[in-house]
Write a protein that holds these residues in place. Structure first.
Motif, PDB file in Angstrom:
ATOM      1  N   GLY A   1      33.588  78.295  16.391  1.00 13.39           N
ATOM      2  CA  GLY A   1      32.788  77.522  17.731  1.00 13.39           C
ATOM      3  C   GLY A   1      31.502  77.481  17.982  1.00 13.39           C
TER       4      GLY A   1
ATOM      5  N   GLU B   1      37.832  73.634  19.534  1.00 11.98           N
ATOM      6  CA  GLU B   1      38.311  75.301  20.230  1.00 11.98           C
ATOM      7  C   GLU B   1      37.812  75.054  21.881  1.00 11.98           C
TER       8      GLU B   1
ATOM      9  N   VAL C   1      37.322  81.549  21.605  1.00  6.51           N
ATOM     10  CA  VAL C   1      36.299  80.441  20.539  1.00  6.51           C
ATOM     11  C   VAL C   1      36.041  82.045  19.022  1.00  6.51           C
ATOM     12  N   SER C   2      35.904  80.822  18.225  1.00  6.15           N
ATOM     13  CA  SER C   2      35.501  81.211  16.634  1.00  6.15           C
ATOM     14  C   SER C   2      34.336  81.916  16.435  1.00  6.15           C
TER      15      SER C   2
ATOM     16  N   ALA D   1      39.538  79.633  26.170  1.00  3.42           N
ATOM     17  CA  ALA D   1      38.460  78.291  24.808  1.00  3.42           C
ATOM     18  C   ALA D   1      37.770  79.604  24.813  1.00  3.42           C
TER      19      ALA D   1
END
Length: 328
Positions: A207, A29, A203-204, A199
């Motif tokens: 991440g 990510e 980001v999850s 990014a």
């Protein structure tokens, strides 16, 4: 060591071995240099306000940071992003022990004995087997970057040894100040502002978890426990546990990432670990135990508390340059 301390050593090995897969997940990510900048920002804040500065010159602290933190991890993260499997990376990074012994001989005059030279030779053969027998999906440039990463880490080991300081938590935190700004600037130059913003915006939780795990769990908690163990027991009792780091690294990579090491990689890895064990004196210690030779009692068996993990270990503990194991 008492069973509780053995359990803590095994916990650290588990945390460090799994760290390679966690980094690999974060790289899905975030660009490598941005991910590294974020990791060491979390290492610094708020720890730098809580952990005392080591009693070392700034030049030494910055040199350790430039090698152990900035150089080592920039090359490792880049190698992983270019296709180095995390399990194989955890194995190859153990080359730092061999390079540390060789560099200590050149810089500090600590000449290795015949057994250590034998171990170095075996380890070199193991690396060659890994390089020549690697699977087709492992780029040579990625493998080379991880090897250079290990060498850079070894240089940091020698700097620390020459300074006469233990690799405590304070040095880990304060030397990290050299990482965030250069890595953020390099990411800006290489990736561009648009990719960085995109990014960060997308980001999850995975991440974010990668950043928190590598900074808090692997760096601060891992090193805190490890250095506390080294403060209470001889390095010869603690350091051999580090040989399990690549075993955990490969196992977690197989389970989580589906990594399938080539047969030659496994053979070369086994040869590499045997060489490191010989060079690091692990084989001799095992032989002593097998012969029933009595060892001196551990000097301290005090319980490890939260306070002992946060504080730097006592200065009198062993500062063997190979006592800092292969981690990420």
């Amino acid at each position: 060591m008492p069973p509780r301390h053995v359990a803590l050593a095994l916990l650290v090995v588990l945390l460090w071995g799994s760290n390679f897969v966690v980094i690999d997940i974060g790289l899905e990510e975030l660009p490598p240099f941005l991910l590294l900048a974020l990791r060491f920002t979390v290492v610094l804040v708020p720890a730098i306000f809580l952990v005392p500065k080591p009693d070392l010159p700034w030049s030494t602290i910055l040199a350790v940071g430039a090698t152990m933190s900035l150089g080592q991890f920039a090359l490792l993260y880049l190698g992983l992003s270019l296709g180095m499997p995390p399990g194989l990376a955890s194995l190859v990074l153990q080359v730092q022990v061999i390079v540390t012994i060789a560099a200590s001989a050149l810089v500090l005059g600590e000449r290795p004995g015949r057994v250590q030279l034998l171990g170095i030779g075996i380890a070199v053969v193991g690396v060659a087997i890994v390089a020549l027998g690697r699977s087709g999906d492992v780029p040579l440039i990625a493998l080379a970057l991880v090897i250079v990463s290990a060498a850079t880490w070894a240089v940091g080991n020698v700097i620390t040894r020459k300074a006469g300081a233990a690799s405590g938590l304070g040095l880990t935190v304060w030397s990290a100040i050299v990482v965030p700004v250069p890595m953020a600037a390099l990411s800006f130059a290489v990736d561009g502002p648009e990719r960085i913003v995109d990014a960060l915006a997308n980001v999850s939780p995975l991440g974010i978890g990668s950043i928190v795990y590598t900074a808090v769990v692997a760096s601060l908690v891992g090193y805190g426990i490890w250095n506390s163990l080294l403060a209470r027991h001889p390095a010869s009792s603690v350091v051999p546990f580090a040989m399990l780091v690549p075993v955990i690294g490969i196992a977690t990579s197989v389970l989580v990432r589906g990594e399938r090491p080539a047969p030659a990689e496994l053979v070369g890895g086994a040869v590499l670990l045997v060489g490191i064990a010989i060079a690091n004196g692990v084989a001799a210690r095992i032989a002593d135990v097998a012969r029933g030779r009595r060892r001196a009692p551990d000097p301290v068996t005090a319980p490890i508390t939260i306070a002992s993990v946060v504080e730097d270990p006592p200065a009198e503990r062993d500062v063997d340059p190979a006592a800092r194991p292969g981690t990420a």
